[in-house]
Design a protein around this motif. Structure first.
Motif, PDB file in Angstrom:
ATOM      1  N   ILE A  52      64.642  82.121  29.658  1.00 42.55           N
ATOM      2  CA  ILE A  52      65.275  83.251  30.351  1.00 42.55           C
ATOM      3  C   ILE A  52      65.863  82.780  31.676  1.00 42.55           C
ATOM      4  O   ILE A  52      67.008  83.098  32.031  1.00 42.55           O
ATOM      5  N   ILE A  53      65.083  81.986  32.402  1.00 41.48           N
ATOM      6  CA  ILE A  53      65.567  81.453  33.682  1.00 41.48           C
ATOM      7  C   ILE A  53      66.708  80.465  33.448  1.00 41.48           C
ATOM      8  O   ILE A  53      67.682  80.417  34.204  1.00 41.48           O
ATOM      9  N   LYS A  54      66.584  79.682  32.352  1.00 38.71           N
ATOM     10  CA  LYS A  54      67.637  78.704  32.036  1.00 38.71           C
ATOM     11  C   LYS A  54      68.981  79.388  31.816  1.00 38.71           C
ATOM     12  O   LYS A  54      70.030  78.877  32.245  1.00 38.71           O
ATOM     13  N   GLU A  55      68.984  80.536  31.153  1.00 41.24           N
ATOM     14  CA  GLU A  55      70.231  81.265  30.913  1.00 41.24           C
ATOM     15  C   GLU A  55      70.895  81.665  32.221  1.00 41.24           C
ATOM     16  O   GLU A  55      72.122  81.666  32.336  1.00 41.24           O
ATOM     17  N   ASP A  56      70.086  82.015  33.228  1.00 36.01           N
ATOM     18  CA  ASP A  56      70.650  82.314  34.551  1.00 36.01           C
ATOM     19  C   ASP A  56      71.321  81.071  35.124  1.00 36.01           C
ATOM     20  O   ASP A  56      72.386  81.147  35.746  1.00 36.01           O
ATOM     21  N   GLY A  57      70.690  79.921  34.892  1.00 37.25           N
ATOM     22  CA  GLY A  57      71.291  78.664  35.349  1.00 37.25           C
ATOM     23  C   GLY A  57      72.578  78.352  34.619  1.00 37.25           C
ATOM     24  O   GLY A  57      73.555  77.885  35.227  1.00 37.25           O
ATOM     25  N   ASN A  58      72.617  78.617  33.314  1.00 39.90           N
ATOM     26  CA  ASN A  58      73.842  78.386  32.530  1.00 39.90           C
ATOM     27  C   ASN A  58      74.982  79.257  33.024  1.00 39.90           C
ATOM     28  O   ASN A  58      76.131  78.816  33.117  1.00 39.90           O
ATOM     29  N   ALA A  93      75.335  80.480  36.067  1.00 37.21           N
ATOM     30  CA  ALA A  93      75.775  79.944  37.360  1.00 37.21           C
ATOM     31  C   ALA A  93      76.635  78.702  37.163  1.00 37.21           C
ATOM     32  O   ALA A  93      77.649  78.514  37.856  1.00 37.21           O
ATOM     33  N   PHE A  94      76.259  77.854  36.186  1.00 39.58           N
ATOM     34  CA  PHE A  94      77.028  76.634  35.911  1.00 39.58           C
ATOM     35  C   PHE A  94      78.438  76.980  35.459  1.00 39.58           C
ATOM     36  O   PHE A  94      79.419  76.397  35.936  1.00 39.58           O
ATOM     37  N   LYS A  95      78.544  77.938  34.533  1.00 42.18           N
ATOM     38  CA  LYS A  95      79.864  78.341  34.028  1.00 42.18           C
ATOM     39  C   LYS A  95      80.735  78.914  35.133  1.00 42.18           C
ATOM     40  O   LYS A  95      81.963  78.798  35.089  1.00 42.18           O
ATOM     41  N   ASN A  96      80.103  79.534  36.126  1.00 43.76           N
ATOM     42  CA  ASN A  96      80.851  80.118  37.248  1.00 43.76           C
ATOM     43  C   ASN A  96      81.153  79.096  38.342  1.00 43.76           C
ATOM     44  O   ASN A  96      81.712  79.458  39.381  1.00 43.76           O
ATOM     45  N   GLY A  97      80.763  77.841  38.100  1.00 44.36           N
ATOM     46  CA  GLY A  97      81.041  76.802  39.086  1.00 44.36           C
ATOM     47  C   GLY A  97      80.050  76.772  40.237  1.00 44.36           C
ATOM     48  O   GLY A  97      80.261  76.056  41.222  1.00 44.36           O
ATOM     49  N   GLU A  98      78.943  77.528  40.124  1.00 42.65           N
ATOM     50  CA  GLU A  98      77.917  77.557  41.179  1.00 42.65           C
ATOM     51  C   GLU A  98      76.841  76.523  40.844  1.00 42.65           C
ATOM     52  O   GLU A  98      75.734  76.848  40.424  1.00 42.65           O
ATOM     53  N   PHE A  99      77.176  75.261  41.072  1.00 39.05           N
ATOM     54  CA  PHE A  99      76.325  74.180  40.586  1.00 39.05           C
ATOM     55  C   PHE A  99      75.022  74.063  41.373  1.00 39.05           C
ATOM     56  O   PHE A  99      73.973  73.762  40.784  1.00 39.05           O
ATOM     57  N   GLU A 100      75.069  74.276  42.679  1.00 45.91           N
ATOM     58  CA  GLU A 100      73.836  74.239  43.472  1.00 45.91           C
ATOM     59  C   GLU A 100      72.876  75.329  43.000  1.00 45.91           C
ATOM     60  O   GLU A 100      71.678  75.097  42.850  1.00 45.91           O
ATOM     61  N   LYS A 101      73.428  76.485  42.750  1.00 42.19           N
ATOM     62  CA  LYS A 101      72.607  77.606  42.301  1.00 42.19           C
ATOM     63  C   LYS A 101      72.024  77.326  40.921  1.00 42.19           C
ATOM     64  O   LYS A 101      70.865  77.662  40.640  1.00 42.19           O
ATOM     65  N   SER A 102      72.819  76.721  40.048  1.00 41.60           N
ATOM     66  CA  SER A 102      72.316  76.409  38.707  1.00 41.60           C
ATOM     67  C   SER A 102      71.167  75.415  38.778  1.00 41.60           C
ATOM     68  O   SER A 102      70.198  75.516  38.013  1.00 41.60           O
ATOM     69  N   VAL A 103      71.252  74.443  39.700  1.00 42.60           N
ATOM     70  CA  VAL A 103      70.162  73.488  39.885  1.00 42.60           C
ATOM     71  C   VAL A 103      68.876  74.222  40.266  1.00 42.60           C
ATOM     72  O   VAL A 103      67.782  73.913  39.772  1.00 42.60           O
ATOM     73  N   GLU A 104      69.004  75.203  41.149  1.00 43.30           N
ATOM     74  CA  GLU A 104      67.834  75.972  41.574  1.00 43.30           C
ATOM     75  C   GLU A 104      67.191  76.692  40.386  1.00 43.30           C
ATOM     76  O   GLU A 104      65.960  76.712  40.244  1.00 43.30           O
TER      77      GLU A 104
END
Length: 732
Positions: free
Chosen positions: A116-122, A124-135
């Motif tokens: 579930i948390i990973k999907e939030d990271g995915n 963020a990644f698709k939106n170009g928010e790479f720092e946030k996806s790492v978190e």
């Protein structure tokens, strides 16, 4: 980057798993010593589990336990004492199974929460928010540390953040969890590539094949990308060194670029009338073009900002954009534009990275297409040359498809609006190069009938009356386009186009009769006809085509044209079933064609003979007279060669079967030799059609004469045919 404590915990967990696997293996061993040792280890493990269980949670008592330490222990009553029961092997296995189920359930729940948390990271990644996806990925790891996708997803984010070593660490850690996790190899190799460790990246990619051979094509593609990146890196390094060492060729390029840029800046500041500088800039661009002589000089041009000359606000940019933005075209503007396009051609030659940068410049693709509309002949030549050079390389063509309006480009090249023969030929050759790719045909298939077919229809009217290279190339383009099913269906539905093809064919045949051995574009016209013949020609129209081409089959000396005639005749004959055109003279000519060494001529000649014999086997009487002892036919059967040789053998097998229907047709045959050769092909040929033809021929021979039936039995033919029976649909 992975936390050291997390790494330590996972290592301990994996070690425990390995220990348990070792115990289980020894418990089921046939060796009594290993079993005993395993039981001992199992007891130790159980005791350690119980000790661990005793430490779980916290003690809620408020009693001071130390106060009981000095109390005397109660005396045990006399008699046998009860000892603490020992856990046997089965009890241990049951406990292990229960513990395994509990752990599996807990693990499943952890993975659910982590995903579930990973999907939030995915997201963020698709939106170009790479720092946030790492978190997010890091947070998910705190829930489930053994989920491999979390590490490779975070590695992908680290690569975007240019934290390449952190990406490598994550990939290596995920491989400790699953050594066959392919994504880990991919992202690790990508990170190594970005760190310019190209050989290590290639080695990492190639390790994937050892895990899954089906990924070979993917790996080859990735390796090609790495090698290309390595090539670019080495070129840029050499260019940088040439500047540092102040080499004359490097200084010359930099001097021209800086001089032109400085002049543009000065004129922009003082507001000088730009029209007075046009020839100056045209000359400067031409000088710069002459200095781009190899990949290193072209790389230096790119890395030194050479393409900024085209976008810098000022004279050059104004000329380039004048046709797009409805600006007035300054006097001599075409000189500047022509020089700029020639410079672009030189800069992008065999260097896809330069072409990518050029076509990414604002409005550049649109500007290049717009130059086709200018009246200046030299400019049209330069634009056509630019696209022709780009079309020679597959990688560069792919760049064109991504950046340029392909349909508009195709139309411009199909009708370049110039009287220069070489420019027309170059434009048409460019189209042929582009049509080597299925992607280009896909672009053009939409509304082809309405947008592009009328142009080809107009050119078709020139076939048989005009003679120029571009016409041949344009008909070749149409033939390539008709390889697309969607385009072929659109063209085949046009009755007027089919009629125009027949008229063009008549004109070409008349020119052949008048002494022109290879009429312009006739070979390409035949290629177009054979493409639309099967889906759209009637049997009567097919017969007409055969009648027109008979003269070429008899007299044509040009092998390519003859081959294409035979291709069309064989296709038309399959549909028309009309063999009234066949004469003794024509059969003699087919006999000569079959004896030729040219494989394609032989293939289609044999195919036509089979079609003729299928309709009227008596037409083979001429062949019987010419092929004494059937040396030609048996020679083809004995050929142990290529795929085409096997196709020919299938045709010959059919002909031998048809000869059984001709009185005296088998008199020249040695039954044992013929049957043996046919059985060998029926058994060994990897072509289903060939095996089917041999089976059919053997059946006809055995039915026609007892000698062949005896030979079939003698060579165990019945069993061979039974074991190698071809599909029923081929025997019908």
């Amino acid at each position: 980057m992975q936390d050291p404590d997390e790494k330590k915990d996972l290592d301990q967990f994996l070690q425990k798993v390995n220990d348990l696997e070792s115990i289980m293996k020894d418990l089921t061993s046939d060796d009594p010593k290993k079993q005993a040792e395993a039981i001992k280890k199992a007891d130790q493990k159980v005791q350690s589990f119980e000790a661990t269980t005793d430490r779980i949670g916290f003690d809620k008592t408020v009693i001071n336990k130390k106060s009981f330490e000095n109390m005397a222990k109660p005396e045990m009553p006399p008699g046998p004492q009860l000892t603490e029961p020992q856990m046997d092997q089965q009890a241990f296995l049951n406990a292990l199974d229960a513990d395994s189920k509990r752990r599996a359930k807990a693990r499943k729940e952890r993975h659910r929460q982590a995903n579930i948390i990973k999907e939030d990271g995915n997201t963020a990644f698709k939106n170009g928010e790479f720092e946030k996806s790492v978190e997010f990925y890091t947070k998910a790891m705190q829930v489930a540390r053994d989920l491999t996708a979390l590490y490779t997803n975070r590695a992908a984010a680290y690569i975007q953040l240019k934290k390449y070593q952190a990406a490598i660490d994550d990939c290596e850690f995920s491989l400790r969890i699953d050594e066959k996790w392919i994504k880990a190899f991919v992202f690790k190799a990508r990170a190594l590539q970005h760190m310019c460790k190209f050989d290590d990246a290639v080695e990492t990619f190639q390790a994937i094949i050892e895990i899954d051979e089906n990924k070979k094509n993917m790996v080859e593609s990735f390796v090609a990308e790495v090698n290309n990146a390595k090539r670019i890196y080495e070129l840029e390094s050499k260019a940088e060194i040439s500047v540092k060492e102040e080499k004359p060729e490097a200084e010359g390029i930099l001097k021209v670029i800086n001089t032109l840029l400085t002049r543009l800046e000065e004129e922009l500041k003082v507001g000088v009338d730009l029209s007075g500088s046009l020839m100056y800039y045209a000359g400067g661009l031409r000088v710069l073009q002459t200095q781009l002589i190899d990949e290193q000089s072209r790389t230096l041009f790119r890395t030194s900002g050479g393409f900024s000359l085209l976008t810098h606000e000022g004279c050059i940019s104004r000329c380039l954009k004048s046709g797009i933005e409805n600006l007035s075209i300054p006097h001599h503007a075409s000189e500047v534009v022509s020089a700029a396009v020639a410079l672009c051609t030189a800069a992008c030659l065999n260097l896809p990275e330069n072409l990518t940068l050029l076509l990414s410049l604002n409005q550049m693709p649109e500007m290049l297409l717009n130059f086709f509309e200018w009246s200046d002949e030299q400019l049209k030549r330069d634009v056509v040359t630019f696209f022709h050079e780009a079309s020679l390389d597959e990688t560069s063509r792919k760049i064109l498809y991504k950046t340029v309006d392909c349909k508009r480009l195709f139309k411009q090249l199909l009708k370049p609006k110039t009287r220069k023969a070489d420019v027309n030929s170059s434009a048409s050759a460019t189209l042929c190069n582009m049509l080597l790719d299925q992607k280009c045909k896909s672009f053009l298939s939409t509304n082809f009938q309405q947008e592009l077919l009328p142009i080809f229809h107009a050119y078709l009217k020139e076939v048989g009356s005009s003679d120029y290279e571009a016409l041949t190339l344009r008909l070749k383009c149409l033939g390539l386009l008709l390889q697309s099913k969607a385009i072929c269906e659109q063209v085949s539905s046009e009755d007027s186009f089919r009629k125009a093809c027949m008229e063009a064919l008549v004109r070409c045949v008349e020119r052949f009769k008048s002494g022109l051995t290879n009429p312009c574009a006739m070979e390409e016209l035949l290629n177009v006809i054979v493409a639309i013949l099967r889906p759209s020609f009637t049997p009567q129209q097919c017969s007409e085509v055969i009648q027109h081409l008979t003269i070429l089959v008899l007299k044509c000396k040009h092998k390519d044209l003859l081959t294409q005639c035979l291709v069309v005749v064989s296709a038309a004959l399959e549909k028309s079933k009309d063999v009234s055109f066949v004469t003794g003279a024509l059969m003699k000519q087919f006999f000569k064609h079959v004896k030729q060494d040219d494989i394609r001529v032989r293939i289609y000649s044999l195919k036509i003979l089979c079609c003729i014999a299928q309709q009227d086997a008596m037409k083979l009487e001429t062949w019987i007279k010419l092929d004494k002892g059937y040396k030609v036919l048996l020679g083809i059967l004995a050929d142990d060669g290529s795929e085409t040789a096997k196709i020919n053998q299938g045709h010959v097998a059919l002909m031998i079967g048809y000869l059984a229907n001709v009185p005296g047709g088998l008199d020249q045959c040695d039954p044992g030799d013929v049957v043996r050769r046919l059985l060998v092909m029926c058994r060994d040929s990897d072509l289903k059609a060939c095996r089917a033809n041999c089976a059919i021929a053997l059946g006809k021979l055995a039915k026609a004469h007892p000698r062949f039936l005896d030979a079939l039995r003698e060579h165990d033919g019945i069993n061979i045919l039974a074991r190698n029976k071809p599909p029923e649909e081929l025997l019908s």
